[in-house]
Motif scaffolding. Structure first.
Motif, PDB file in Angstrom:
ATOM      1  N   ILE A   1     -11.527  10.248   2.151  1.00  0.00           N
ATOM      2  CA  ILE A   1     -12.976  10.363   2.019  1.00  0.00           C
ATOM      3  C   ILE A   1     -13.298  10.998   0.672  1.00  0.00           C
ATOM      4  CG2 ILE A   1     -15.051  11.423   3.005  1.00  0.00           C
ATOM      5  CD1 ILE A   1     -13.520  11.470   5.706  1.00  0.00           C
ATOM      6  N   GLY A   2     -14.257  10.425  -0.022  1.00  0.00           N
ATOM      7  CA  GLY A   2     -14.657  10.989  -1.299  1.00  0.00           C
ATOM      8  C   GLY A   2     -15.710  10.129  -1.969  1.00  0.00           C
ATOM      9  N   LEU A   3     -16.263  10.657  -3.016  1.00  0.00           N
ATOM     10  CA  LEU A   3     -17.272   9.942  -3.783  1.00  0.00           C
ATOM     11  C   LEU A   3     -16.648   8.758  -4.507  1.00  0.00           C
ATOM     12  CD1 LEU A   3     -19.047  13.052  -5.348  1.00  0.00           C
ATOM     13  CD2 LEU A   3     -19.851  11.657  -3.434  1.00  0.00           C
ATOM     14  N   ASN A   4     -17.490   7.837  -4.954  1.00  0.00           N
ATOM     15  CA  ASN A   4     -17.003   6.742  -5.787  1.00  0.00           C
ATOM     16  C   ASN A   4     -16.317   7.332  -7.012  1.00  0.00           C
ATOM     17  OD1 ASN A   4     -18.083   4.866  -4.057  1.00  0.00           O
ATOM     18  ND2 ASN A   4     -19.907   4.484  -5.283  1.00  0.00           N
ATOM     19  N   GLY A   5     -15.161   6.788  -7.335  1.00  0.00           N
ATOM     20  CA  GLY A   5     -14.433   7.261  -8.505  1.00  0.00           C
ATOM     21  C   GLY A   5     -13.547   8.465  -8.257  1.00  0.00           C
ATOM     22  N   SER A   6     -13.432   8.894  -7.003  1.00  0.00           N
ATOM     23  CA  SER A   6     -12.626  10.087  -6.711  1.00  0.00           C
ATOM     24  C   SER A   6     -11.131   9.785  -6.545  1.00  0.00           C
ATOM     25  CB  SER A   6     -13.154  10.798  -5.460  1.00  0.00           C
ATOM     26  OG  SER A   6     -13.036   9.975  -4.320  1.00  0.00           O
ATOM     27  N   GLY A   7     -10.752   8.476  -6.485  1.00  0.00           N
ATOM     28  CA  GLY A   7      -9.343   8.135  -6.432  1.00  0.00           C
ATOM     29  C   GLY A   7      -8.849   7.559  -5.115  1.00  0.00           C
ATOM     30  N   LYS A   8      -9.748   7.235  -4.205  1.00  0.00           N
ATOM     31  CA  LYS A   8      -9.324   6.694  -2.904  1.00  0.00           C
ATOM     32  C   LYS A   8      -8.579   5.362  -3.064  1.00  0.00           C
ATOM     33  CE  LYS A   8     -13.528   6.513  -1.392  1.00  0.00           C
ATOM     34  NZ  LYS A   8     -14.271   6.949  -2.578  1.00  0.00           N
ATOM     35  N   THR A   9      -9.192   4.424  -3.747  1.00  0.00           N
ATOM     36  CA  THR A   9      -8.573   3.112  -3.943  1.00  0.00           C
ATOM     37  C   THR A   9      -7.322   3.226  -4.793  1.00  0.00           C
ATOM     38  OG1 THR A   9     -10.716   2.015  -3.713  1.00  0.00           O
ATOM     39  CG2 THR A   9      -8.969   0.763  -4.806  1.00  0.00           C
ATOM     40  N   THR A  10      -7.348   4.069  -5.791  1.00  0.00           N
ATOM     41  CA  THR A  10      -6.174   4.277  -6.643  1.00  0.00           C
ATOM     42  C   THR A  10      -5.015   4.825  -5.807  1.00  0.00           C
ATOM     43  OG1 THR A  10      -7.597   4.675  -8.548  1.00  0.00           O
ATOM     44  CG2 THR A  10      -5.327   5.433  -8.727  1.00  0.00           C
ATOM     45  N   THR A  11      -5.307   5.727  -4.898  1.00  0.00           N
ATOM     46  CA  THR A  11      -4.275   6.269  -4.009  1.00  0.00           C
ATOM     47  C   THR A  11      -3.674   5.159  -3.156  1.00  0.00           C
ATOM     48  OG1 THR A  11      -5.363   8.427  -3.943  1.00  0.00           O
ATOM     49  CG2 THR A  11      -3.803   7.943  -2.165  1.00  0.00           C
ATOM     50  N   ILE A  12      -4.528   4.348  -2.542  1.00  0.00           N
ATOM     51  CA  ILE A  12      -4.055   3.242  -1.715  1.00  0.00           C
ATOM     52  C   ILE A  12      -3.226   2.266  -2.551  1.00  0.00           C
ATOM     53  CG2 ILE A  12      -4.760   1.208  -0.365  1.00  0.00           C
ATOM     54  CD1 ILE A  12      -5.122   3.855   1.136  1.00  0.00           C
ATOM     55  N   ASN A  13      -3.688   1.955  -3.759  1.00  0.00           N
ATOM     56  CA  ASN A  13      -2.949   1.030  -4.630  1.00  0.00           C
ATOM     57  C   ASN A  13      -1.561   1.563  -4.975  1.00  0.00           C
ATOM     58  OD1 ASN A  13      -4.893  -0.966  -4.652  1.00  0.00           O
ATOM     59  ND2 ASN A  13      -5.877  -0.218  -6.501  1.00  0.00           N
ATOM     60  N   HIS A  14      -1.429   2.862  -5.108  1.00  0.00           N
ATOM     61  CA  HIS A  14      -0.112   3.461  -5.339  1.00  0.00           C
ATOM     62  C   HIS A  14       0.743   3.378  -4.072  1.00  0.00           C
ATOM     63  CE1 HIS A  14      -1.773   5.039  -9.078  1.00  0.00           C
ATOM     64  NE2 HIS A  14      -0.540   5.358  -9.431  1.00  0.00           N
ATOM     65  N   ILE A  15       0.148   3.667  -2.928  1.00  0.00           N
ATOM     66  CA  ILE A  15       0.883   3.649  -1.658  1.00  0.00           C
ATOM     67  C   ILE A  15       1.420   2.257  -1.346  1.00  0.00           C
ATOM     68  CG2 ILE A  15       0.637   3.868   0.862  1.00  0.00           C
ATOM     69  CD1 ILE A  15      -1.284   6.251   0.262  1.00  0.00           C
ATOM     70  N   ILE A  16       0.617   1.218  -1.592  1.00  0.00           N
ATOM     71  CA  ILE A  16       1.083  -0.133  -1.268  1.00  0.00           C
ATOM     72  C   ILE A  16       1.916  -0.743  -2.397  1.00  0.00           C
ATOM     73  CG2 ILE A  16      -0.762  -0.554   0.381  1.00  0.00           C
ATOM     74  CD1 ILE A  16      -2.147  -2.298  -1.697  1.00  0.00           C
ATOM     75  N   GLY A  17       2.068  -0.006  -3.479  1.00  0.00           N
ATOM     76  CA  GLY A  17       2.954  -0.441  -4.553  1.00  0.00           C
ATOM     77  C   GLY A  17       2.324  -1.338  -5.594  1.00  0.00           C
ATOM     78  N   LEU A  18       0.999  -1.442  -5.610  1.00  0.00           N
ATOM     79  CA  LEU A  18       0.337  -2.239  -6.639  1.00  0.00           C
ATOM     80  C   LEU A  18       0.273  -1.495  -7.972  1.00  0.00           C
ATOM     81  CD1 LEU A  18      -2.644  -3.917  -4.758  1.00  0.00           C
ATOM     82  CD2 LEU A  18      -0.488  -4.946  -5.470  1.00  0.00           C
ATOM     83  N   MET A  19       0.358  -0.183  -7.907  1.00  0.00           N
ATOM     84  CA  MET A  19       0.354   0.640  -9.116  1.00  0.00           C
ATOM     85  C   MET A  19       1.581   1.536  -9.084  1.00  0.00           C
ATOM     86  SD  MET A  19      -3.661   1.709  -9.341  1.00  0.00           S
ATOM     87  CE  MET A  19      -3.533   2.359 -10.996  1.00  0.00           C
ATOM     88  N   ARG A  20       2.097   1.833 -10.248  1.00  0.00           N
ATOM     89  CA  ARG A  20       3.286   2.680 -10.356  1.00  0.00           C
ATOM     90  C   ARG A  20       2.879   4.103 -10.738  1.00  0.00           C
ATOM     91  NH1 ARG A  20       8.880   0.785 -12.958  1.00  0.00           N
ATOM     92  NH2 ARG A  20      10.092   2.463 -12.061  1.00  0.00           N
ATOM     93  N   ALA A  21       3.423   5.062 -10.021  1.00  0.00           N
ATOM     94  CA  ALA A  21       3.099   6.472 -10.273  1.00  0.00           C
ATOM     95  C   ALA A  21       3.715   6.937 -11.590  1.00  0.00           C
ATOM     96  CB  ALA A  21       3.619   7.327  -9.128  1.00  0.00           C
ATOM     97  N   LYS A  22       3.014   7.832 -12.272  1.00  0.00           N
ATOM     98  CA  LYS A  22       3.577   8.462 -13.474  1.00  0.00           C
ATOM     99  C   LYS A  22       4.662   9.452 -13.056  1.00  0.00           C
ATOM    100  CE  LYS A  22      -0.676   8.049 -16.158  1.00  0.00           C
ATOM    101  NZ  LYS A  22      -0.328   7.001 -17.069  1.00  0.00           N
ATOM    102  N   SER A  23       4.402  10.135 -11.933  1.00  0.00           N
ATOM    103  CA  SER A  23       5.408  11.022 -11.355  1.00  0.00           C
ATOM    104  C   SER A  23       5.054  11.276  -9.896  1.00  0.00           C
ATOM    105  CB  SER A  23       5.491  12.348 -12.129  1.00  0.00           C
ATOM    106  OG  SER A  23       4.307  13.082 -11.985  1.00  0.00           O
ATOM    107  N   GLY A  24       5.987  11.867  -9.190  1.00  0.00           N
ATOM    108  CA  GLY A  24       5.800  12.121  -7.775  1.00  0.00           C
ATOM    109  C   GLY A  24       6.584  11.115  -6.945  1.00  0.00           C
ATOM    110  N   ALA A  25       6.422  11.190  -5.639  1.00  0.00           N
ATOM    111  CA  ALA A  25       7.174  10.312  -4.741  1.00  0.00           C
ATOM    112  C   ALA A  25       6.300   9.854  -3.584  1.00  0.00           C
ATOM    113  CB  ALA A  25       8.403  11.040  -4.205  1.00  0.00           C
ATOM    114  N   ILE A  26       6.561   8.625  -3.166  1.00  0.00           N
ATOM    115  CA  ILE A  26       5.893   8.062  -1.999  1.00  0.00           C
ATOM    116  C   ILE A  26       6.987   7.490  -1.118  1.00  0.00           C
ATOM    117  CG2 ILE A  26       4.240   6.367  -1.146  1.00  0.00           C
ATOM    118  CD1 ILE A  26       2.983   6.394  -3.987  1.00  0.00           C
ATOM    119  N   SER A  27       6.977   7.873   0.163  1.00  0.00           N
ATOM    120  CA  SER A  27       7.974   7.328   1.080  1.00  0.00           C
ATOM    121  C   SER A  27       7.329   6.989   2.415  1.00  0.00           C
ATOM    122  CB  SER A  27       9.127   8.316   1.286  1.00  0.00           C
ATOM    123  OG  SER A  27       8.667   9.493   1.899  1.00  0.00           O
TER     124      SER A  27
END
Length: 142
Positions: free
Chosen positions: A34-60
């Motif tokens: 939950i968050g305002l437009n532009g807060s990173g919700k879609t970007t988070t999902i795109n990283h989780i499903i592998g459409l975007m590559r993280a600069k650092s960190g881990a997703i499992s």
């Protein structure tokens, strides 16, 4: 089945949208972003499903790390977009065939599962319908 996001930093190009994001979604639970437009919700999902590559960190997911074994990770994950992608010129059957081929699924196993779901959702007799046919059946105009 547990999703873990640990110290995720990511975004678009040089722009970091996600800064040190960490959370865990345990099995049999629901989580909302939950968050305002532009807060990173879609970007988070795109990283989780592998459409975007993280600069650092881990997703499992279920202990399978996205970066270490992307194929196995994605095989255990499903994503239903807010607006599904449908092709006007493909029937329901053809959409299923394309999906089976795109995900390199075992054809027989995938069709067995599809047939069960088609039956549950009373779509077995609609395999030759086009997207427009479904809209018309719902009383919506194209």
């Amino acid at each position: 089945m547990t999703l873990k996001v640990e110290k995720l930093i990511g975004g678009y190009g040089q722009t970091e949208i996600l800064k040190d994001i960490s959370f865990k979604v345990p099995s049999a639970t629901a989580t909302a972003l939950i968050g305002l437009n532009g807060s990173g919700k879609t970007t988070t999902i795109n990283h989780i499903i592998g459409l975007m590559r993280a600069k650092s960190g881990a997703i499992s997911f279920n202990g399978i790390d996205l970066e270490k074994d992307a194929y196995k990770y994605r095989k255990n994950l499903a994503y239903i977009p807010e607006l599904p992608l449908v092709y006007d010129d493909l029937t329901l059957r053809e959409h299923l065939q394309v999906t089976i081929a795109a995900y390199h699924l075992d054809r027989d196993q995938a069709w067995n599962k599809a047939e069960k779901l088609l039956s549950i959702f009373r779509l077995s007799d609609k395999l030759d319908w086009f997207p427009l046919d479904f809209l018309r059946a719902c009383g919506k105009k194209s």
